[in-house]
Design a protein around this motif. Sequence first.
Motif, PDB file in Angstrom:
ATOM      1  N   PHE A 151       0.820  -1.201   0.000  1.00  0.00           N
ATOM      2  CA  PHE A 151       0.000   0.000   0.000  1.00  0.00           C
ATOM      3  C   PHE A 151       0.864   1.265   0.000  1.00  0.00           C
ATOM      4  N   ASP A 152       0.207   2.376  -0.291  1.00  0.00           N
ATOM      5  CA  ASP A 152       0.840   3.701  -0.271  1.00  0.00           C
ATOM      6  C   ASP A 152       1.962   3.829  -1.295  1.00  0.00           C
ATOM      7  N   TYR A 208     -10.188   6.408  -2.733  1.00  0.00           N
ATOM      8  CA  TYR A 208      -8.986   5.801  -3.304  1.00  0.00           C
ATOM      9  C   TYR A 208      -8.530   4.699  -2.362  1.00  0.00           C
ATOM     10  N   ARG A 209      -8.352   3.489  -2.869  1.00  0.00           N
ATOM     11  CA  ARG A 209      -8.010   2.359  -2.022  1.00  0.00           C
ATOM     12  C   ARG A 209      -6.502   2.206  -1.807  1.00  0.00           C
ATOM     13  N   GLU A 210      -5.766   3.282  -1.952  1.00  0.00           N
ATOM     14  CA  GLU A 210      -4.348   3.391  -1.562  1.00  0.00           C
ATOM     15  C   GLU A 210      -3.401   2.555  -2.409  1.00  0.00           C
ATOM     16  N   HIS A 211      -3.857   2.123  -3.562  1.00  0.00           N
ATOM     17  CA  HIS A 211      -2.978   1.443  -4.509  1.00  0.00           C
ATOM     18  C   HIS A 211      -3.714   1.349  -5.837  1.00  0.00           C
TER      19      HIS A 211
END
Length: 307
Positions: free
Chosen positions: A115-116, A172-175
Motif C-alpha cells: 500500500f501507499d 482511493y483504495r491506496e494502490h
Amino acid sequence: MNHQERPLAGRVALVAGATRGAGRAIAVELGRAGATVYATGRTTRDRVSEVGRSTETIEGTAELIDAAGGEGVAVPTDHLVPEQVRALTERIDADHGRLDVLVNDIWGGDHLLTFDQKVWEADLENGLRMLRLGIESHVITTHFAVPLLIRRPGGLLIEMTDGTTEYNGPRYREHFHYDLAKYAPLRMAFTLGEELKEKGCTAVALTPGFLRSEQMLEHFGVTEENWRDGIRTEPSFVIAESPLLVGRAAAALAADPEVHRFNGTSLSSGQLARVYDFTDADGSRPDAWRYIPEYLANPEVDAADYR
C-alpha cells in the motif's frame, strides 16, 4: 432436516476461489443449506499456489462442506487458464446438467500488494498480475459458466470484492492496481445484471467487512479465539468479522426466491445480516462499511453501535 433448514437441496453451486477465507466460508454455508458445491482453486494437498499457503486446500474445503451436510466436490482449477475453466463447467454439466449459483471469489493477489505506492512507484509486473487475478479470472469464469447458469430461470451470480459501491466509488483504495481490481467486480455485477435479467437470473456484488481470514489473523498474530488482541495494532479491527458472516450472507441470497430485487447492486455482509436476520458466530452483526467511514471521521465513535 426439512426444506426450510435445507433450502438449497438439489441445487448446484460453483465457488470459484474456495480455498480459504470468504470463498471457503461461502462454499461451506451453501453446503449447509443443502447444495452440491464445486470448490475450486489452485492449492491442493499436492500443490501450493503462488499465495504460498499450504494449510488451506480445496480438498479441505470439500470436507468441510460434507461435514456441514452438503456435498463438496474439489476440482483443482486455475481460473486464468480458459481450458481448465471450460473443462470444469463441462464436468458440472455432465454431472448435473445445471448450475444454480456461481460465486466469483477468485483473488490471491495480497502477496503482491504494497500500500501507499503511486502507480509509477509500484512494481508493474505485480500490478498487472493483480489485475489478471482479480479481473481477468472473473471474466474467464463468467464466460464459461454463465451459459450453464442461465439454462434455468432463477440462477444467481455473486461477484465477490472488497468494499461496496458506496465506499469504493468516492474513495482511493491506496494502490492503483488494487483499487482497479476491487472496483471492477462491482461494475461486473451491474453489467451482468443487465445481461442476465432477460434470462430471469440475477447478478450481485458482495463484500465482507473487515474479514478475519486465516491470513489476516496471522498478520495480526492472533487466533479466532483471541482476535481482539489485534485491536492494539489496528484500532479499526474492533469491527472485524469472521468469514461465517459473509458465508451466511451468500447462502441467504441463494435461498431467497425474491433475490432479483437486488439485481445489479452492491451488497455487504453487515447489510444482509440485518435484511435476513442472521449473525456472526458470536451473535453480533458487525457492519464494517458503515463503521469505517465514521471511524475515520471520528475515531471516538463506539464500535458497539455498529455490531
